[in-house]
Design an enzyme around this catalytic site. Structure first.
Site, PDB file in Angstrom:
ATOM      1  N   LYS A 217      -0.060 -24.689 -62.801  1.00  0.00           N
ATOM      2  CA  LYS A 217      -0.134 -23.455 -62.016  1.00  0.00           C
ATOM      3  C   LYS A 217      -1.581 -22.991 -62.014  1.00  0.00           C
ATOM      4  O   LYS A 217      -2.142 -22.655 -63.058  1.00  0.00           O
ATOM      5  CB  LYS A 217       0.778 -22.385 -62.624  1.00  0.00           C
ATOM      6  CG  LYS A 217       0.790 -21.078 -61.835  1.00  0.00           C
ATOM      7  CD  LYS A 217       1.754 -20.083 -62.463  1.00  0.00           C
ATOM      8  CE  LYS A 217       1.798 -18.775 -61.703  1.00  0.00           C
ATOM      9  NZ  LYS A 217       2.733 -17.809 -62.324  1.00  0.00           N
ATOM     10  N   LYS A 269       1.810 -25.639 -58.519  1.00  0.00           N
ATOM     11  CA  LYS A 269       1.733 -24.394 -57.753  1.00  0.00           C
ATOM     12  C   LYS A 269       0.280 -23.926 -57.685  1.00  0.00           C
ATOM     13  O   LYS A 269      -0.379 -23.880 -58.727  1.00  0.00           O
ATOM     14  CB  LYS A 269       2.601 -23.324 -58.437  1.00  0.00           C
ATOM     15  CG  LYS A 269       2.601 -21.971 -57.769  1.00  0.00           C
ATOM     16  CD  LYS A 269       3.451 -20.980 -58.566  1.00  0.00           C
ATOM     17  CE  LYS A 269       3.458 -19.602 -57.908  1.00  0.00           C
ATOM     18  NZ  LYS A 269       4.236 -18.614 -58.672  1.00  0.00           N
TER      19      LYS A 269
END
Length: 347
Positions: A217, A269
């Site tokens: 992320k 992400k």
């Protein structure tokens, strides 16, 4: 004149031929719908920077979940927006907190027709907007054999206490599992979060609860609309715990580490700016790999299509297919329900 011996265009000559030889396919069950539930709403509240997306009331969330199930979407990921926040995110593990209430409501509405998923992070619940507790708000557990507490070197940046945060994550995990969540999305990027949460769940008897680790992320500029969606209280950034956008190998290392700690699924992400990382993670691990098509990706396509600059449906379909082609086994997308309808008609 020399004419070509190889004619690849033969395999592009008609829609039927193109469908037959297509290398990458996307089906509705590979899509997951992120949804926001805000405490105290009686009607859904539009999110200005994400046209078509709302903060749900309980009733509208039930309807959205039922629509997603009817469309064949694979799952729904719930994010809670509480009315009251504090330094340690107390509402996150409160059985009567909005996220746990919403989880019970959605499970009752759709049962096993959708994989009901919950975001496991503190950022929506803290009054400072960080994904963990800040040093000094909760006593820091001292690791076995350790001396000075973590962070004693005086590093610059938000003083998020990794190990005290793990304690909060464990409590959240048990509360979410008790509410009926099938899958917990560990999105906080704390070191050791997968191992700690798995141990807490197993000790509480929730050995079947699935763990999705947001392994890679990245910190960056694509989360702006999401922060409006959850009414984030954050000032500053999360660069001391989310990944540096320049580091691809580090993302792969995080994914491998999370799998070793017990993650059932790992996530990359955002999606489109990190397709290279997605492909490398897919090659490095033997568990499902998902990607999150984040709020900024959504907002860019919606804004451009609103101005008539791009074909909306075509751009959405191409973006989703590109994420699949890079290696995602499933995609979190705010277009999940809408795109599932297109897929049934032949996206």
């Amino acid at each position: 004149m020399t004419f070509p011996t190889h004619r690849p265009r033969r395999l592009r000559q008609s829609p039927a031929v193109r469908r037959l030889v297509r290398e990458t396919h996307l089906v509705p069950s590979q899509l997951v719908l992120p949804a926001f539930i805000r405490e105290g709403l009686s009607e859904p509240l539009p999110i200005g920077s994400m046209p078509g997306v709302v903060q749900h009331s309980l009733d509208s969330l039930r309807r959205a979940a039922a629509e997603a199930a009817d469309a064949g979407v694979g799952g729904i990921m719930l994010f809670g927006v509480p009315s009251v926040r504090d330094a340690v995110g107390s509402a996150a593990d409160d059985p009567d907190g909005i996220l746990n209430v919403a989880t019970r409501a959605v499970v009752a509405e759709v049962g096993d027709a959708l994989v009901v998923q919950t975001d496991l992070c503190l950022d929506e619940f803290t009054d400072h907007g960080h994904c963990g507790v800040l040093r000094g708000d909760v006593p820091t557990p001292t690791p076995h054999g350790a001396g000075a507490p973590r962070g004693a070197s005086g590093r610059v940046g938000p003083a998020v206490d990794n190990d005290a945060t793990l304690v909060r994550y464990g409590a959240m995990a048990v509360a979410q599992a008790e509410a009926g969540s099938h899958l917990l999305g560990l999105s906080g990027m704390m070191d050791g979060q997968v191992a700690h949460v798995r141990a807490e769940l197993d000790a509480a008897g929730f050995t079947d609860t699935i763990l999705l680790a947001y392994a890679a992320k990245y910190a960056g500029a694509f989360y702006g609309p999401f922060r409006e969606a959850v009414d984030s209280q954050l000032t500053g950034d999360r660069r001391t715990y989310q990944l540096d956008p320049g580091n691809g190998r580090e993302g792969v290392r995080e994914a491998v580490t999370d799998v070793a700690e017990g993650a059932d699924i790992v996530m990359v992400k955002p999606a489109m700016p990190y397709l290279d990382v997605l492909a490398e993670v897919r090659a490095a691990v033997d568990v499902p790999v998902w990607a999150y098509q984040v709020s900024g990706e959504y907002a860019m396509i919606e804004a451009a299509s609103a101005h008539g600059w791009i074909d909306r449906r075509g751009a959405i379909g191409e973006a989703l297919l590109g994420i699949r082609r890079a290696g995602a086994d499933a995609i979190l997308s705010y277009w999940a329900t809408e795109a599932a309808g297109w897929l049934r008609d032949g996206l």
